[in-house]
Design a protein around this motif. Structure first.
Motif, PDB file in Angstrom:
ATOM      1  N   UNK A 118      39.223  36.774  39.643  1.00  0.00           N
ATOM      2  CA  UNK A 118      39.995  36.392  40.830  1.00  0.00           C
ATOM      3  C   UNK A 118      41.418  36.855  40.658  1.00  0.00           C
ATOM      4  N   UNK A 119      41.885  37.597  41.622  1.00  0.00           N
ATOM      5  CA  UNK A 119      43.261  38.091  41.570  1.00  0.00           C
ATOM      6  C   UNK A 119      44.117  37.343  42.582  1.00  0.00           C
ATOM      7  N   UNK A 120      45.330  37.038  42.217  1.00  0.00           N
ATOM      8  CA  UNK A 120      46.259  36.359  43.127  1.00  0.00           C
ATOM      9  C   UNK A 120      47.587  37.065  43.095  1.00  0.00           C
ATOM     10  N   UNK A 153      53.959  40.438  41.599  1.00  0.00           N
ATOM     11  CA  UNK A 153      53.529  39.499  40.540  1.00  0.00           C
ATOM     12  C   UNK A 153      52.063  39.134  40.792  1.00  0.00           C
ATOM     13  N   UNK A 154      51.210  39.680  39.951  1.00  0.00           N
ATOM     14  CA  UNK A 154      49.763  39.525  40.153  1.00  0.00           C
ATOM     15  C   UNK A 154      49.158  38.730  38.999  1.00  0.00           C
ATOM     16  N   UNK A 155      48.390  37.709  39.353  1.00  0.00           N
ATOM     17  CA  UNK A 155      47.672  36.936  38.334  1.00  0.00           C
ATOM     18  C   UNK A 155      46.199  37.314  38.406  1.00  0.00           C
ATOM     19  N   UNK A 156      45.652  37.772  37.323  1.00  0.00           N
ATOM     20  CA  UNK A 156      44.255  38.199  37.281  1.00  0.00           C
ATOM     21  C   UNK A 156      43.500  37.220  36.392  1.00  0.00           C
ATOM     22  N   UNK A 216      46.615  47.393  35.048  1.00  0.00           N
ATOM     23  CA  UNK A 216      47.568  47.854  36.080  1.00  0.00           C
ATOM     24  C   UNK A 216      46.812  48.588  37.197  1.00  0.00           C
ATOM     25  N   UNK A 217      45.837  49.410  36.787  1.00  0.00           N
ATOM     26  CA  UNK A 217      45.043  50.137  37.803  1.00  0.00           C
ATOM     27  C   UNK A 217      44.324  49.165  38.724  1.00  0.00           C
ATOM     28  N   UNK A 218      43.706  48.132  38.108  1.00  0.00           N
ATOM     29  CA  UNK A 218      42.973  47.154  38.919  1.00  0.00           C
ATOM     30  C   UNK A 218      43.922  46.356  39.805  1.00  0.00           C
ATOM     31  N   UNK A 219      45.103  46.078  39.300  1.00  0.00           N
ATOM     32  CA  UNK A 219      46.100  45.364  40.115  1.00  0.00           C
ATOM     33  C   UNK A 219      46.510  46.248  41.300  1.00  0.00           C
ATOM     34  N   UNK A 220      46.657  47.540  41.007  1.00  0.00           N
ATOM     35  CA  UNK A 220      46.996  48.480  42.091  1.00  0.00           C
ATOM     36  C   UNK A 220      45.904  48.476  43.154  1.00  0.00           C
ATOM     37  N   UNK A 221      44.661  48.542  42.709  1.00  0.00           N
ATOM     38  CA  UNK A 221      43.540  48.554  43.660  1.00  0.00           C
ATOM     39  C   UNK A 221      43.553  47.271  44.498  1.00  0.00           C
ATOM     40  N   UNK A 222      43.849  46.168  43.857  1.00  0.00           N
ATOM     41  CA  UNK A 222      43.892  44.872  44.546  1.00  0.00           C
ATOM     42  C   UNK A 222      45.025  44.866  45.588  1.00  0.00           C
ATOM     43  N   UNK A 223      46.202  45.336  45.196  1.00  0.00           N
ATOM     44  CA  UNK A 223      47.356  45.356  46.114  1.00  0.00           C
ATOM     45  C   UNK A 223      47.034  46.240  47.325  1.00  0.00           C
ATOM     46  N   UNK A 224      46.419  47.364  47.021  1.00  0.00           N
ATOM     47  CA  UNK A 224      46.100  48.330  48.073  1.00  0.00           C
ATOM     48  C   UNK A 224      45.144  47.706  49.088  1.00  0.00           C
ATOM     49  N   UNK A 264      54.300  47.717  42.703  1.00  0.00           N
ATOM     50  CA  UNK A 264      54.129  47.454  41.266  1.00  0.00           C
ATOM     51  C   UNK A 264      54.134  48.793  40.517  1.00  0.00           C
ATOM     52  N   UNK A 265      55.273  49.169  39.942  1.00  0.00           N
ATOM     53  CA  UNK A 265      55.330  50.467  39.243  1.00  0.00           C
ATOM     54  C   UNK A 265      54.351  50.529  38.065  1.00  0.00           C
TER      55      UNK A 265
END
Ligand SMILES: O=C(O)CCC(=O)C(=O)O
Ligand SMILES: [Fe+2]
Length: 584
Positions: free
Chosen positions: A359-361, A367-370, A450-458, A470-471
């Motif tokens: 679960x990503x938030x 600021x992403x919590x995975x 970071x890649x997965x966070x990027x995918x989530x943000x996208x 998120x750089x």
């Protein structure tokens, strides 16, 4: 009488205190003459025959004695020494002989210079035993206890394919490097340098009777032992691979201690928290000042048991964070036997982890919590690796400030050194200990997170450039914190990275393992205004972009919340392991 002549001839073969051959025959003769005393008529003939008999026996005996004598004299006259082939001892016999010499145990939990003394003792025993280099290692490692045993368990594997001839020397070098901490070496070096500057010199070819309390005592370990110092090390500061070291000073030639010697001795008084002396370590100050890491806002002073529980060996050579501790996040269990979890329990726990899912938030922009992002097997690997690095040189220590205040956690730096006083630097400045590199597997995980966070943000906000939110970053620093039950970390900003990194708002990626923790974050250093999330084992928290400069901290650890399976497999001590990755 010829018997008298023979007596003289034989006397040179006679061993002191034993009767001559002839004397014994004479004795026998008197018995015989008693036996034949009834045969008085033929006494002369019998006597003559007996005399002949005695003479011939004496000749034979003389010849035998001559042969024997030549045989026994031969080794002394031979130009070659006798060849003695020693019988090779079997393992059991060797061990028994070793044990009979009552070798001391070594725990690594006392004065560091005991390590040097212990190796000297072991080598003294080996001089009496016929054993190979590899057998020496086998024998001595049997005597290791506690921290030393733990250390051996971690390095043992590297000995399996080792050339037998180098095993002992390698062991000695690694052992001494491990148990005579760099600060102690540095201290000895300083003592020695001071003495040199004080006008005392050591001749190039060895120890001097004017500067050596024990002029003939060389340290076979290559380390300066109690009152010993390597002359070479004073010059080039590369201490530990050197072999023969001249003794140095405890007293000067007049037998009195100079001021620098007294100071050096005073500062080498090690207090061992293992043994309950906490006087040096216990000076916690909650005065905050401008220290970002200061504990004060979340208050409380560290409990004594907290220190007690976690220290395996402490030296307080300097009242600084560089005092050497061996802090094992996965100590070997001594009491009782822990049963491996059944398949059912194992599957249930693994299933539970998977069921909770990834679960990503988005807690704030950037600021992403995975939740539960790190798989169980990866968590195990991270813990094991941190444990291994953590008990090595450059491993866990208690960072602190110049005023003596300490952080309420244990810390290890990977990739680059950081500490509250000196901030970032390439190496540990005081002791020249190389900072361990970040294991590749850790960096891969960060990259993937970071890649997965990027995918989530996208997916979530359909932004054109995820990197603007998120750089991306390539970690070259990892700060590893271990919080015991009572550990905590005050609200602070992470702002010691390079200007460029901070300007680009490159993210901090944080891994949580073991017990859960309360995590506060907000725009300023106000606990009451801060938001709170619980970080559990396997969670990844990323804060970059607009959230890069948030205040954040850990007010408490939720004890007994670590996944049972994880604790079972790693023996992670109660507490929380946190890794924060950054790019300098
Ligand atoms: O333990 C944590 O979650 C935070 C650690 C942290 O903020 C740091 O090391 O800078
Ligand atoms: Fe931080």
């Amino acid at each position: 009488m010829s018997s008298e002549k023979n007596k003289g001839r034989n006397s040179k073969w006679r061993r002191r205190g034993s009767p001559s051959v002839q004397e014994s025959y004479r004795h026998r003769g008197s018995i015989m003459s008693q036996q034949h005393s009834s045969d008085r008529g033929s006494q002369g003939t019998i006597e003559d025959r007996f005399e002949q008999f005695v003479q011939s026996q004496t000749r034979i005996n003389t010849q035998i004695l001559e042969i024997l004598s030549r045989m026994t004299q031969q080794p002394q006259t031979s130009p070659f020494p006798p060849v003695v082939t020693p019988r090779e001892l079997d393992q059991y016999e060797l061990f028994e002989r070793f044990r009979k010499r009552k070798p001391s145990e070594f725990s690594g939990c006392g004065d560091p210079m005991e390590a040097d003394a212990w190796i000297i003792e072991m080598e003294r025993i080996f001089r009496m035993l016929l054993c190979t280099s590899g057998q020496r290692v086998q024998l001595v490692t049997y005597m290791l206890r506690d921290a030393a045993e733990v250390w051996w368990m971690t390095v043992r594997a590297s000995y399996t394919d080792m050339d037998d001839a180098v095993a002992w020397e390698t062991f000695k070098e690694q052992f001494l490097h491990k148990f005579i901490p760099a600060p102690v070496r540095s201290q000895k070096l300083r003592e020695f340098t001071e003495l040199l500057h004080g006008g005392m010199t050591v001749p190039e070819d060895g120890p001097s009777s004017t500067v050596c309390a024990h002029p003939n005592k060389y340290s076979p370990t290559g380390y300066p032992s109690h009152g010993q110092m390597s002359q070479q090390s004073a010059v080039d500061n590369k201490t530990h691979s050197q072999k023969y070291v001249p003794s140095s000073i405890e007293k000067n030639e007049r037998g009195t201690q100079s001021k620098s010697q007294k100071d050096a001795i005073k500062s080498s008084e090690y207090s061992s928290i293992c043994k309950g002396d906490m006087s040096q370590e216990n000076s916690f100050s909650d005065a905050c000042g401008s220290n970002d890491y200061c504990i004060s806002p979340m208050g409380g002073s560290q409990h004594e048991e907290d220190i007690h529980d976690n220290v395996m060996s402490v030296t307080t050579l300097q009242p600084s964070e560089y005092s050497h501790h061996i802090f094992d996040i996965c100590p070997v269990q001594k009491k009782g036997v822990k049963l491996a979890p059944s398949f059912l329990v194992k599957n249930r726990e693994l299933w539970k982890e998977r069921a909770i899912g990834q679960d990503f938030f988005e807690l704030r922009p950037g600021m992403i919590l995975m939740k539960k992002y790190i798989r169980h097997s990866d968590q195990v690997e991270i813990i094991k690796k941190c444990r291994e690095l953590g008990i090595g040189s450059g491993g866990f220590y208690r960072p602190g400030y110049s005023d003596g205040a300490k952080l309420h956690l244990w810390m290890m730096r990977l990739g680059r050194n950081w500490d509250p006083k000196r901030k970032y630097e390439e190496r540990h400045s005081m002791d020249n200990v190389e900072t361990p590199v970040i294991p590749q597997t850790f960096n891969k995980l960060v990259e993937r997170a970071i890649q997965d966070a990027h995918a989530f943000i996208k997916k979530r906000s359909n932004v054109s450039s995820v990197e603007a939110v998120l750089p991306n970053m390539t970690p070259d620093i990892c700060i590893v914190n271990f919080y015991t039950d009572t550990g905590k970390l005050g609200l602070h900003q992470d702002r010691d990275e390079s200007k460029e990194s901070l300007l680009k708002e490159l993210p901090v990626v944080s891994f949580s393992l073991g017990d859960s923790a309360e995590f506060l974050y907000g725009d300023d250093r106000d606990v009451d205004k801060a938001n709170k999330v619980i970080l559990e084992s396997g969670d990844v928290l990323i804060f970059g972009g607009k959230s890069r400069h948030i205040y954040h901290g850990v007010p408490s650890i939720c004890s007994k919340t670590a996944p049972e399976l994880l604790v079972n497999e790693t023996n992670l001590r109660p507490g929380r392991l946190n890794l924060t990755f950054r790019q300098y």
